[in-house]
Design a protein around this motif. Structure first.
Motif, mmCIF file in Angstrom:
data_model
loop_
_atom_site.group_PDB
_atom_site.id
_atom_site.type_symbol
_atom_site.label_atom_id
_atom_site.label_comp_id
_atom_site.label_asym_id
_atom_site.label_seq_id
_atom_site.Cartn_x
_atom_site.Cartn_y
_atom_site.Cartn_z
ATOM 1 N N TYR A 191 0.812 -1.227 0.000
ATOM 2 C CA TYR A 191 0.000 0.000 0.000
ATOM 3 C C TYR A 191 0.842 1.272 0.000
ATOM 4 C CZ TYR A 191 1.116 -1.166 4.861
ATOM 5 O OH TYR A 191 1.787 -1.538 5.996
ATOM 6 N N ILE B 247 -5.395 5.342 1.480
ATOM 7 C CA ILE B 247 -5.482 6.203 0.296
ATOM 8 C C ILE B 247 -4.529 5.615 -0.739
ATOM 9 C CG2 ILE B 247 -5.152 8.547 -0.614
ATOM 10 C CD1 ILE B 247 -5.466 9.609 2.272
ATOM 11 N N GLU C 72 -1.269 -2.342 11.672
ATOM 12 C CA GLU C 72 -1.829 -2.340 10.303
ATOM 13 C C GLU C 72 -3.097 -3.189 10.152
ATOM 14 O OE1 GLU C 72 -0.530 0.029 8.806
ATOM 15 O OE2 GLU C 72 1.612 0.099 9.194
ATOM 16 N N ARG D 294 2.307 1.024 13.909
ATOM 17 C CA ARG D 294 0.951 0.542 13.640
ATOM 18 C C ARG D 294 0.966 -0.960 13.393
ATOM 19 N NH1 ARG D 294 -2.047 4.687 9.542
ATOM 20 N NH2 ARG D 294 -2.063 6.536 10.873
#
Ligand code: 5AD
Length: 345
Positions: free
Chosen positions: A66, A231, A160, A158
Motif C-alpha cells: 500500500y 489512500i 496495520e 501501527r
C-alpha cells in the motif's frame, strides 16, 4: 446504540453481532461521535496535543503493497536528514510551541542503532522538557532498549491489521505478522508509551477484520492509536483500489476512544487529506492529537505514503496559528505541553 457504547466504556467485551452493528449498523452516527467526545472530555477536557512530525528518511527496506515509499518504487527520490537538520527542525518546532518531536522514517539501513541513539540524546539534552517519539519500524529488541535508554519516550508502530491472513495480503512474505506483534510487545515491556493503529478501508478489509482490530486494541491497550483511511498511491500495486471512507474512519476513531478512553488518538494527516474538514471531524469523533509536519519544506513532497498527502497549510508546523484557530472553531484548544497519556487509575 448507547447501551453498547456504555458497555464498551465499562470495558465489556462485545459479541461479533454487537461490533458489526456499531461498525456498519443503520443508526445515527452523530450520536456515536457524541458519546466518544464525552469520553475524551472526561479525561482530557478540550485539550488537543500537538506533535512536531519530522520525517527523517524515506529510504525503506520494506515493500508494503500500500505504501508509496516501498522499496520497489523507483520513482521516489530518496533522502535522509542529517543530525544537524533534525536538530534544526526541533529548534524551529520548539520556538513554535512543540514539546513532542516525532522522528518518523522508513526502515532505513543507514539508521544504525548508535546513530539514532545519538540523535535522541542530543534532542533530550537540548530540550529536556520535550518528549521524543520514534516511529522507525521493526527493529531488534536490543535497539529499542538502547533508544529507550538514550531518552526516547514513545514509539509508534501501527499493527496495520490484527488478522494474520489479511496482514499477509498487504505485505510481502518476508514481512511477518508475528514479528510485528512481537515488536509491539517488546516496546511495551521496555517501557515505551506504545502506539498501534491501522488503516480503514485497506484492500481486502471487511468488517470482520475491523472487529479483530478493535479486539486487539481492547486486549493490548496501547497508549496511542493512529487510525487513518487507506489512500491509494499511484506507484503501488494497490493503486487501483478505492480510498477508505471518511465516515467509516470516524466510526473507528470513535469506537477506539470508547474502548480506550485515555488513549492519545491523532486526527491523522490521511483523514485531513480525504476531506478538507477531516481533521476537525476526527477531533469531534474522539481524537485529541494533531501532528503537523515539521520536516524541512524541501523534502516534504518526497515522503509520499499516498497520493496528495497534505503537507502544507494547517498540516505544516508553520500553519500552527491557522491550526489553532480551526481547533478552536471545533470547540477544543491546542495546548503546548508534552501531552502524555493520563495515567491508568
Ligand atoms: N494510505 C494510508 N495510510 C498509509 N500508510 C502507509 N501507506 C498508506 C496509504 N497508502 C500508513 C501506514 C503506516 C503509516 C506510517 O502510514 O499505516 O504505518
Amino acid at each position: 446504540m448507547t447501551d453498547l457504547t456504555d458497555r464498551l466504556w465499562a470495558g465489556d467485551s462485545l459479541s461479533d453481532d454487537e461490533w458489526r452493528y456499531l461498525i456498519e449498523g443503520d443508526y445515527e452516527k452523530q450520536a456515536l461521535f457524541h458519546e466518544a467526545d464525552k469520553a475524551r472530555r472526561r479525561y482530557y477536557g478540550t485539550d488537543v496535543y500537538i506533535r512536531g512530525l519530522i520525517e527523517i528518511s524515506n529510504f525503506c527496506r520494506n515493500d508494503c503493497l500500500y505504501c508509496g515509499i516501498r522499496r520497489s518504487n523507483a520513482n521516489v527520490s530518496r533522502y535522509r536528514l542529517t543530525e544537524a537538520e533534525i536538530l534544526a527542525c526541533c529548534g524551529q518546532g520548539y520556538a513554535l510551541g512543540f514539546r513532542t518531536f516525532v522522528l518518523q522514517g522508513g526502515e532505513d539501513a543507514y539508521h544504525i542503532t548508535a546513530w539514532v541513539a545519538g540523535v535522541v540524546s542530543a534532542i533530550k539534552e537540548k530540550y529536556p522538557d520535550c518528549a521524543v517519539t520514534l516511529s522507525l519500524g521493526e527493529r531488534p529488541r536490543r535497539d529499542y532498549e538502547i533508544w529507550y535508554q538514550a531518552g526516547a519516550d514513545r514509539y509508534l508502530l501501527r499493527h496495520e491489521t490484527a488478522t494474520r491472513s489479511h496482514y499477509e495480503k498487504l505485505h510481502p512474505p518476508e514481512q511477518a505478522y508475528l514479528r510485528r506483534m512481537e515488536c509491539l510487545r517488546n516496546l511495551r515491556e521496555i517501557g515505551y508509551q506504545t502506539g498501534a493503529g491501522f488503516m480503514v478501508g485497506s484492500p481486502f478489509q471487511g468488517t470482520e477484520e475491523l472487529i479483530a482490530d478493535m479486539r486487539f486494541l481492547q486486549e493490548f491497550r496501547p497508549e496511542m492509536v493512529g487510525i487513518g483511511p487507506f489512500i491509494p498511491h499511484r506507484d503501488t500495486p494497490f493503486s487501483g483500489y478505492p480510498a477508505g471512507s471518511l465516515e467509516r474512519t470516524l466510526i473507528m476513531v470513535a469506537l477506539t476512544r470508547l474502548t480506550l478512553p485515555k488513549a492519545l488518538i491523532p486526527a491523522t494527516t490521511a483523514l485531513g487529506t480525504i476531506h478538507p474538514q477531516g481533521r476537525e471531524m476526527g477531533l469531534k469523533a474522539g481524537a485529541n492529537v494533531v501532528m503537523p509536519n515539521l520536516s524541512p519544506a524541501n523534502v516534504r513532497g518526497q515522503y509520499s505514503l499516498y497520493d496528495n498527502k497534505a503537507c502544507t497549510g494547517q498540516e505544516a508546523a508553520e500553519g500552527l496559528t491557522a491550526l489553532k484557530e480551526s481547533v478552536a472553531q471545533a470547540g477544543y484548544r491546542v495546548v503546548e505541553s508534552r501531552g502524555d497519556a493520563v495515567q491508568a487509575e
